[in-house]
Structure formats: C-alpha cells, structure tokens
Motif scaffolding. Structure first.
Motif, PDB file in Angstrom:
ATOM      1  N   ASP A  81     -48.595   3.935  -1.050  1.00 45.13           N
ATOM      2  CA  ASP A  81     -47.588   2.881  -1.082  1.00 45.13           C
ATOM      3  C   ASP A  81     -47.699   2.232  -2.459  1.00 45.13           C
ATOM      4  O   ASP A  81     -48.503   1.319  -2.660  1.00 45.13           O
ATOM      5  N   ASN A  82     -46.888   2.714  -3.383  1.00 45.68           N
ATOM      6  CA  ASN A  82     -46.984   2.221  -4.760  1.00 45.68           C
ATOM      7  C   ASN A  82     -46.668   0.739  -4.853  1.00 45.68           C
ATOM      8  O   ASN A  82     -47.300   0.004  -5.628  1.00 45.68           O
ATOM      9  N   ALA A  83     -45.715   0.283  -4.081  1.00 46.69           N
ATOM     10  CA  ALA A  83     -45.323  -1.124  -4.151  1.00 46.69           C
ATOM     11  C   ALA A  83     -46.478  -2.048  -3.773  1.00 46.69           C
ATOM     12  O   ALA A  83     -46.658  -3.125  -4.362  1.00 46.69           O
ATOM     13  N   ASN A  84     -47.260  -1.613  -2.782  1.00 43.66           N
ATOM     14  CA  ASN A  84     -48.394  -2.418  -2.335  1.00 43.66           C
ATOM     15  C   ASN A  84     -49.718  -1.953  -2.926  1.00 43.66           C
ATOM     16  O   ASN A  84     -50.778  -2.447  -2.534  1.00 43.66           O
ATOM     17  N   ARG A  85     -49.647  -1.009  -3.867  1.00 38.41           N
ATOM     18  CA  ARG A  85     -50.826  -0.543  -4.610  1.00 38.41           C
ATOM     19  C   ARG A  85     -51.929  -0.066  -3.669  1.00 38.41           C
ATOM     20  O   ARG A  85     -53.114  -0.350  -3.881  1.00 38.41           O
ATOM     21  N   THR A  86     -51.539   0.640  -2.641  1.00 42.85           N
ATOM     22  CA  THR A  86     -52.503   1.057  -1.625  1.00 42.85           C
ATOM     23  C   THR A  86     -52.326   2.527  -1.271  1.00 42.85           C
ATOM     24  O   THR A  86     -51.198   3.029  -1.210  1.00 42.85           O
ATOM     25  N   VAL A  87     -53.438   3.177  -1.034  1.00 42.67           N
ATOM     26  CA  VAL A  87     -53.447   4.552  -0.547  1.00 42.67           C
ATOM     27  C   VAL A  87     -54.142   4.552   0.812  1.00 42.67           C
ATOM     28  O   VAL A  87     -55.141   3.848   1.008  1.00 42.67           O
ATOM     29  N   TYR A  88     -53.591   5.341   1.723  1.00 44.73           N
ATOM     30  CA  TYR A  88     -54.117   5.383   3.078  1.00 44.73           C
ATOM     31  C   TYR A  88     -54.611   6.779   3.430  1.00 44.73           C
ATOM     32  O   TYR A  88     -54.138   7.774   2.896  1.00 44.73           O
ATOM     33  N   LEU A  89     -55.555   6.806   4.348  1.00 44.39           N
ATOM     34  CA  LEU A  89     -55.988   8.076   4.937  1.00 44.39           C
ATOM     35  C   LEU A  89     -56.043   7.878   6.444  1.00 44.39           C
ATOM     36  O   LEU A  89     -56.925   7.186   6.949  1.00 44.39           O
ATOM     37  N   GLN A  90     -55.065   8.459   7.130  1.00 44.77           N
ATOM     38  CA  GLN A  90     -55.042   8.424   8.587  1.00 44.77           C
ATOM     39  C   GLN A  90     -55.853   9.594   9.097  1.00 44.77           C
ATOM     40  O   GLN A  90     -55.547  10.747   8.791  1.00 44.77           O
ATOM     41  N   MET A  91     -56.869   9.307   9.868  1.00 45.44           N
ATOM     42  CA  MET A  91     -57.776  10.337  10.361  1.00 45.44           C
ATOM     43  C   MET A  91     -57.688  10.399  11.880  1.00 45.44           C
ATOM     44  O   MET A  91     -58.038   9.428  12.563  1.00 45.44           O
ATOM     45  N   ASN A  92     -57.205  11.506  12.396  1.00 50.12           N
ATOM     46  CA  ASN A  92     -57.072  11.719  13.832  1.00 50.12           C
ATOM     47  C   ASN A  92     -57.972  12.859  14.287  1.00 50.12           C
ATOM     48  O   ASN A  92     -58.465  13.642  13.475  1.00 50.12           O
ATOM     49  N   SER A  93     -58.169  12.936  15.582  1.00 51.69           N
ATOM     50  CA  SER A  93     -58.985  14.012  16.178  1.00 51.69           C
ATOM     51  C   SER A  93     -60.329  14.147  15.450  1.00 51.69           C
ATOM     52  O   SER A  93     -60.746  15.240  15.071  1.00 51.69           O
ATOM     53  N   LEU A  94     -60.965  13.026  15.265  1.00 50.64           N
ATOM     54  CA  LEU A  94     -62.219  13.004  14.515  1.00 50.64           C
ATOM     55  C   LEU A  94     -63.293  13.841  15.205  1.00 50.64           C
ATOM     56  O   LEU A  94     -63.347  13.916  16.440  1.00 50.64           O
ATOM     57  N   VAL A  95     -64.119  14.459  14.385  1.00 51.51           N
ATOM     58  CA  VAL A  95     -65.256  15.243  14.858  1.00 51.51           C
ATOM     59  C   VAL A  95     -66.504  14.714  14.158  1.00 51.51           C
ATOM     60  O   VAL A  95     -66.412  14.083  13.104  1.00 51.51           O
ATOM     61  N   PRO A  96     -67.676  14.955  14.756  1.00 52.49           N
ATOM     62  CA  PRO A  96     -68.906  14.432  14.134  1.00 52.49           C
ATOM     63  C   PRO A  96     -69.094  14.869  12.677  1.00 52.49           C
ATOM     64  O   PRO A  96     -69.683  14.128  11.883  1.00 52.49           O
ATOM     65  N   GLU A  97     -68.564  16.035  12.338  1.00 50.96           N
ATOM     66  CA  GLU A  97     -68.688  16.522  10.957  1.00 50.96           C
ATOM     67  C   GLU A  97     -67.874  15.687   9.959  1.00 50.96           C
ATOM     68  O   GLU A  97     -68.026  15.868   8.746  1.00 50.96           O
ATOM     69  N   ASP A  98     -67.052  14.804  10.441  1.00 48.60           N
ATOM     70  CA  ASP A  98     -66.305  13.910   9.551  1.00 48.60           C
ATOM     71  C   ASP A  98     -67.147  12.713   9.119  1.00 48.60           C
ATOM     72  O   ASP A  98     -66.713  11.925   8.281  1.00 48.60           O
ATOM     73  N   THR A  99     -68.320  12.584   9.664  1.00 40.43           N
ATOM     74  CA  THR A  99     -69.206  11.480   9.304  1.00 40.43           C
ATOM     75  C   THR A  99     -69.580  11.528   7.839  1.00 40.43           C
ATOM     76  O   THR A  99     -69.904  12.597   7.299  1.00 40.43           O
ATOM     77  N   GLY A 100     -69.523  10.375   7.192  1.00 45.10           N
ATOM     78  CA  GLY A 100     -69.899  10.304   5.794  1.00 45.10           C
ATOM     79  C   GLY A 100     -69.367   9.038   5.152  1.00 45.10           C
ATOM     80  O   GLY A 100     -68.698   8.234   5.812  1.00 45.10           O
ATOM     81  N   VAL A 101     -69.659   8.890   3.886  1.00 43.86           N
ATOM     82  CA  VAL A 101     -69.111   7.783   3.103  1.00 43.86           C
ATOM     83  C   VAL A 101     -67.854   8.300   2.414  1.00 43.86           C
ATOM     84  O   VAL A 101     -67.895   9.314   1.717  1.00 43.86           O
ATOM     85  N   TYR A 102     -66.770   7.592   2.609  1.00 40.50           N
ATOM     86  CA  TYR A 102     -65.473   7.987   2.052  1.00 40.50           C
ATOM     87  C   TYR A 102     -65.163   7.136   0.822  1.00 40.50           C
ATOM     88  O   TYR A 102     -65.277   5.903   0.862  1.00 40.50           O
ATOM     89  N   TYR A 103     -64.754   7.826  -0.234  1.00 38.63           N
ATOM     90  CA  TYR A 103     -64.456   7.180  -1.506  1.00 38.63           C
ATOM     91  C   TYR A 103     -63.008   7.446  -1.901  1.00 38.63           C
ATOM     92  O   TYR A 103     -62.513   8.562  -1.731  1.00 38.63           O
ATOM     93  N   CYS A 104     -62.355   6.451  -2.457  1.00 40.76           N
ATOM     94  CA  CYS A 104     -61.034   6.697  -3.014  1.00 40.76           C
ATOM     95  C   CYS A 104     -61.148   6.843  -4.527  1.00 40.76           C
ATOM     96  O   CYS A 104     -62.087   6.361  -5.153  1.00 40.76           O
ATOM     97  N   GLN A 105     -60.154   7.527  -5.080  1.00 40.89           N
ATOM     98  CA  GLN A 105     -60.188   7.908  -6.480  1.00 40.89           C
ATOM     99  C   GLN A 105     -58.787   7.843  -7.054  1.00 40.89           C
ATOM    100  O   GLN A 105     -57.813   8.182  -6.369  1.00 40.89           O
ATOM    101  N   ALA A 106     -58.702   7.441  -8.321  1.00 36.84           N
ATOM    102  CA  ALA A 106     -57.424   7.422  -9.040  1.00 36.84           C
ATOM    103  C   ALA A 106     -57.605   8.210 -10.328  1.00 36.84           C
ATOM    104  O   ALA A 106     -58.564   7.976 -11.070  1.00 36.84           O
ATOM    105  N   ARG A 107     -56.684   9.142 -10.572  1.00 41.16           N
ATOM    106  CA  ARG A 107     -56.827  10.006 -11.753  1.00 41.16           C
ATOM    107  C   ARG A 107     -55.521  10.056 -12.545  1.00 41.16           C
ATOM    108  O   ARG A 107     -54.413  10.107 -11.983  1.00 41.16           O
ATOM    109  N   ARG A 108     -55.683  10.022 -13.870  1.00 41.51           N
ATOM    110  CA  ARG A 108     -54.568  10.277 -14.777  1.00 41.51           C
ATOM    111  C   ARG A 108     -55.158  10.855 -16.053  1.00 41.51           C
ATOM    112  O   ARG A 108     -55.815  10.151 -16.811  1.00 41.51           O
ATOM    113  N   GLY A 109     -54.928  12.111 -16.293  1.00 35.85           N
ATOM    114  CA  GLY A 109     -55.493  12.757 -17.464  1.00 35.85           C
ATOM    115  C   GLY A 109     -57.007  12.588 -17.467  1.00 35.85           C
ATOM    116  O   GLY A 109     -57.670  12.880 -16.476  1.00 35.85           O
TER     117      GLY A 109
END
Length: 114
Positions: free
Chosen positions: A71-99
């Motif tokens: 959502d560029n207007a609100n300067r936010t990125v989302y990650l909707q995670m469904n049907s979670l499994v134990p292997e999804d456990t971890g620390v999640y990081y967001c990243q922004a890249r340009r060149g």
C-alpha cells in the motif's frame, strides 16, 4: 528509510497471521519490497517479494498460502499468512530494495505450534 515490522505472534497450525511493515518514508521509489525469514539454526531465506508494479514472487514453501501486498499511499507492506505450519516458525524481516540501496527492518517473531 526505517522499516517497522509488526503482527508476529503465536498461532496454531492451520491458523493465520498478518504481518505489516510500516516505512518511515515513501516506498514508491523502492523497486522491490520483500519479506524474509530466519528459522532457528538456519539461514535467512526470502519468503515473498513484490515489485513496484505489484508483481509478486513467492518461495515454493509458501506458494498458495502466503500473499504479499503493498500500500504505497500508507507506506506499508503486508504479508498475509494462511494455513500456517510449524515450519513457518521464525523471525520475519521486511526489506526495501532499489538498485544498490537495501534496507532491513527489525524482525517480528512468528511461532507456529502443531
């Protein structure tokens, strides 16, 4: 730009969580916004990415279960995670890249129990 991730927590297998990454500045100029995760004892891996023209890519392990959006207007990125499994456990990081520019946010912990 500073990135603030939130929305992590505990969930049962089969459950859902929604992560948010709020940027301190505009994200329009970033070609790619992405989420990565790091499980205990493992290397960080890319989970999902989305380009400035909203083309999304996913790791095979989350395809069909996770959805990334921006959502560029609100300067936010989302990650909707469904049907979670134990292997999804971890620390999640967001990243922004340009060149050569690459910004990381602090992580948010996701724990999925069976």
């Amino acid at each position: 730009v500073q990135l603030q991730a939130s929305g992590g927590g505990s969930a049962q297998a089969g459950g859902s969580l929604r992560l948010s990454c709020a940027a301190s500045g505009s994200i329009i100029l970033f070609n790619v916004m992405a989420w990565s995760r790091q499980a205990p004892g493992k290397q960080r891996e890319m989970v999902a990415s989305i380009t400035s023209n909203t083309i999304a890519n996913y790791a095979d392990s989350v395809k069909g279960r996770f959805t990334i959006s921006r959502d560029n207007a609100n300067r936010t990125v989302y990650l909707q995670m469904n049907s979670l499994v134990p292997e999804d456990t971890g620390v999640y990081y967001c990243q922004a890249r340009r060149g050569p520019l690459n910004f990381w946010g602090q992580g948010t912990l996701v724990t999925v129990s069976s």
